[in-house]
Design a protein around this motif. Sequence first.
Motif, PDB file in Angstrom:
ATOM      1  N   ARG A   1      65.328  -8.056 -33.923  1.00 55.03           N
ATOM      2  CA  ARG A   1      63.984  -8.477 -34.312  1.00 55.03           C
ATOM      3  C   ARG A   1      62.957  -7.355 -34.113  1.00 55.03           C
ATOM      4  O   ARG A   1      62.112  -7.111 -34.962  1.00 55.03           O
ATOM      5  CB  ARG A   1      63.614  -9.701 -33.462  1.00 55.03           C
ATOM      6  CG  ARG A   1      62.221 -10.198 -33.589  1.00 55.03           C
ATOM      7  CD  ARG A   1      62.148 -11.335 -34.553  1.00 55.03           C
ATOM      8  NE  ARG A   1      60.796 -11.499 -35.027  1.00 55.03           N
ATOM      9  CZ  ARG A   1      60.347 -12.600 -35.544  1.00 55.03           C
ATOM     10  NH1 ARG A   1      61.136 -13.628 -35.667  1.00 55.03           N
ATOM     11  NH2 ARG A   1      59.113 -12.687 -35.967  1.00 55.03           N
ATOM     12  N   MET A   2      63.049  -6.636 -32.953  1.00 52.93           N
ATOM     13  CA  MET A   2      61.998  -5.671 -32.650  1.00 52.93           C
ATOM     14  C   MET A   2      62.325  -4.253 -33.120  1.00 52.93           C
ATOM     15  O   MET A   2      61.449  -3.543 -33.586  1.00 52.93           O
ATOM     16  CB  MET A   2      61.702  -5.688 -31.147  1.00 52.93           C
ATOM     17  CG  MET A   2      61.031  -6.989 -30.739  1.00 52.93           C
ATOM     18  SD  MET A   2      61.131  -7.340 -28.987  1.00 52.93           S
ATOM     19  CE  MET A   2      59.956  -6.205 -28.342  1.00 52.93           C
ATOM     20  N   ILE A   3      63.598  -3.827 -33.000  1.00 53.41           N
ATOM     21  CA  ILE A   3      63.911  -2.432 -33.361  1.00 53.41           C
ATOM     22  C   ILE A   3      64.325  -2.327 -34.837  1.00 53.41           C
ATOM     23  O   ILE A   3      63.681  -1.649 -35.617  1.00 53.41           O
ATOM     24  CB  ILE A   3      65.014  -1.861 -32.441  1.00 53.41           C
ATOM     25  CG1 ILE A   3      64.519  -1.888 -30.980  1.00 53.41           C
ATOM     26  CG2 ILE A   3      65.390  -0.435 -32.854  1.00 53.41           C
ATOM     27  CD1 ILE A   3      65.533  -1.428 -29.961  1.00 53.41           C
TER      28      ILE A   3
ATOM     29  N   LYS B   1      64.527  -4.755 -37.196  1.00 54.79           N
ATOM     30  CA  LYS B   1      63.777  -5.636 -38.120  1.00 54.79           C
ATOM     31  C   LYS B   1      64.608  -5.874 -39.397  1.00 54.79           C
ATOM     32  O   LYS B   1      64.142  -5.668 -40.510  1.00 54.79           O
ATOM     33  CB  LYS B   1      62.429  -5.013 -38.485  1.00 54.79           C
ATOM     34  CG  LYS B   1      61.518  -4.733 -37.296  1.00 54.79           C
ATOM     35  CD  LYS B   1      60.149  -4.272 -37.785  1.00 54.79           C
ATOM     36  CE  LYS B   1      59.137  -4.142 -36.686  1.00 54.79           C
ATOM     37  NZ  LYS B   1      59.171  -2.963 -35.875  1.00 54.79           N
TER      38      LYS B   1
ATOM     39  N   VAL C   1      66.818 -10.484 -29.990  1.00 57.63           N
ATOM     40  CA  VAL C   1      65.360 -10.302 -29.977  1.00 57.63           C
ATOM     41  C   VAL C   1      64.983  -8.821 -29.977  1.00 57.63           C
ATOM     42  O   VAL C   1      64.173  -8.383 -30.798  1.00 57.63           O
ATOM     43  CB  VAL C   1      64.735 -11.024 -28.753  1.00 57.63           C
ATOM     44  CG1 VAL C   1      63.248 -10.746 -28.664  1.00 57.63           C
ATOM     45  CG2 VAL C   1      64.984 -12.525 -28.846  1.00 57.63           C
ATOM     46  N   VAL C   2      65.584  -8.032 -29.075  1.00 56.24           N
ATOM     47  CA  VAL C   2      65.157  -6.631 -28.949  1.00 56.24           C
ATOM     48  C   VAL C   2      65.740  -5.768 -30.079  1.00 56.24           C
ATOM     49  O   VAL C   2      65.004  -5.092 -30.795  1.00 56.24           O
ATOM     50  CB  VAL C   2      65.537  -6.055 -27.561  1.00 56.24           C
ATOM     51  CG1 VAL C   2      65.141  -4.592 -27.460  1.00 56.24           C
ATOM     52  CG2 VAL C   2      64.869  -6.868 -26.456  1.00 56.24           C
TER      53      VAL C   2
END
Length: 178
Positions: free
Chosen positions: A166-168, A170, A162-163
């Motif tokens: 997905r978030m950093i 992408k 996720v971190v």
Amino acid sequence: MTNLSDSPDRFGLISRVFHWGMAALFAAQFTSAAAHWALPRENTLRETLWSFHTDLGITLFVLVVLRGAWGLWNLRNRPAHDGQIGGAAKAGHVVLYGLMVVVPLVRIVAAAGGRRGLSYFGMSIVPARETAIAWTQAVSEWHGELGWTLAAVILGHILFAVVYHRMIQKDGVMERMA
Ligand code: HEM
Ligand code: HEM
């Protein structure tokens, strides 16, 4: 059309059903373990949650064997893991599989070699015996500790997906399992 098998750019339907279905079942299994650890013996919620721990644990063991076999069958067609981070991800997945097998297995062996025997949803798999087989009881002492280790590795896996992905970064890694 949805692909059943894995392909280099996406996990197929069967792998995704295994992944998310088992993630939900693991959440239930760790809830029962946490209640067993945290709540007093006479607590009704603890007893209710604990009542499915063995049957669900055996189910997860069967599922991980099937999932591992499906993963090996699809190994050449799965999304690739390049570079150092990819190598670490691969190693992390191997550790996850190792613990997903060993954690239930040591307890299944202990129950099979123990005085009460092993049952699955009320069906006797290994009958009760007069005396327990000593080594089967010894290996099971690691069940709880290894179970919590698996929980910690899963937590790291989720945070990484996720971190980092997905978030950093992408980088679409999340999408190939979604
Ligand atoms: C992947 C499947 C499983 C996971 C993740 C898991 C996890 C855990 C965890 C974390 C604990 C520690 C609870 C505490 O600290 O109080 C525990 C305890 C226990 N589990 Fe499991 N378990 C699994 C499968 C099984 C199976 C298949 C059986 C029986 C055949 C079983 C029987 C027990 C028993 C009797 C305990 C209490 C004694 C002990 O800590 O060893 N579990 N489990
Ligand atoms: C919210 C929870 C979860 C998220 C967001 C998540 C995310 C992901 C993603 C994005 C992948 C693909 C990684 C890649 O392509 O390299 C993956 C693969 C994988 N995940 Fe998870 N995961 C979760 C829960 C779990 C749980 C609970 C387990 C095990 C108990 C698990 C075990 C695995 C394994 C072994 C793989 C490798 C592919 C396979 O053989 O299925 N995951 N996960």
